[in-house]
Design a protein around this motif. Structure first.
Motif, short mmCIF file in Angstrom:
data_model
loop_
_atom_site.label_atom_id
_atom_site.label_comp_id
_atom_site.label_asym_id
_atom_site.label_seq_id
_atom_site.Cartn_x
_atom_site.Cartn_y
_atom_site.Cartn_z
N GLU A 90 -2.42 9.21 -2.37
CA GLU A 90 -1.90 8.25 -3.33
C GLU A 90 -2.12 6.83 -2.81
N PRO A 91 -2.65 5.92 -3.66
CA PRO A 91 -2.79 4.53 -3.25
C PRO A 91 -1.46 3.79 -3.39
N PRO A 92 -1.38 2.57 -2.86
CA PRO A 92 -0.10 1.84 -2.90
C PRO A 92 0.38 1.52 -4.32
N ASN A 93 -0.53 1.35 -5.27
CA ASN A 93 -0.10 1.02 -6.64
C ASN A 93 0.12 2.27 -7.50
N ARG A 94 -0.04 3.45 -6.91
CA ARG A 94 0.15 4.74 -7.60
C ARG A 94 -0.72 4.86 -8.85
N ALA B 102 -6.00 -3.05 -1.96
CA ALA B 102 -5.69 -3.11 -0.53
C ALA B 102 -4.26 -2.60 -0.34
N GLY B 103 -3.97 -2.12 0.85
CA GLY B 103 -2.60 -1.71 1.16
C GLY B 103 -2.52 -0.35 1.79
N ARG B 104 -1.30 0.20 1.77
CA ARG B 104 -1.00 1.47 2.45
C ARG B 104 -1.23 2.66 1.51
#
Length: 131
Positions: free
Chosen positions: A60-64, A102-104
């Motif tokens: 799953e990306p940070p923005n779901r 970008a992100g977790r």
């Protein structure tokens, strides 16, 4: 037993694992228009009486924006020798992770429907802060 992220992994017929770029926690890309080749390498311990276990990896990306779900089976090799009543089954699951922001990001590993490990990693996009 264990799980890790890698850029490439394979298991040869004798069970030897080759890992390239293993245990990464950061991915650097130039844009959000691509995907990153990723492997989850894991070993599942089965009780001596078990023949196999279902395995799931979800990413799953940070923005779901999506949830990528992959399933597999950790199947016991009939020639495997139990140690202390358990048999280790090593497997790899390879997939492309769409890079959307970008992100977790996090890859979650479950065995027989039970969460066993989260494998987080940060995506940095050139010119952006990924935190």
């Amino acid at each position: 037993d264990y799980a890790l992220l890698a850029e490439y992994a394979r298991i040869d017929p004798a069970g030897l694992v080759t890992i390239v770029g293993g245990s990464f926690d950061r991915v650097q890309v130039t844009s959000t228009s691509g995907a990153h080749q990723t492997y989850v390498v894991m070993r599942v311990l089965l009780d001596e009486s078990e023949g196999a276990a279902s395995v799931e990896v979800s990413v799953e990306p940070p923005n779901r924006a999506y949830v990528l779900q992959l399933t597999g089976t950790a199947a016991r090799n009939p020639a495997a020798v139990p140690v202390d009543g358990r048999v280790g089954v090593t497997l790899t699951i390879g997939f492309m992770v769409p890079i959307v922001v970008a992100g977790r990001y996090v890859a979650r590993v479950s065995v027989e429907g039970q969460p066993v490990q989260d494998l987080p990693f940060v995506v940095d996009i050139a010119g952006h802060n990924g935190s």
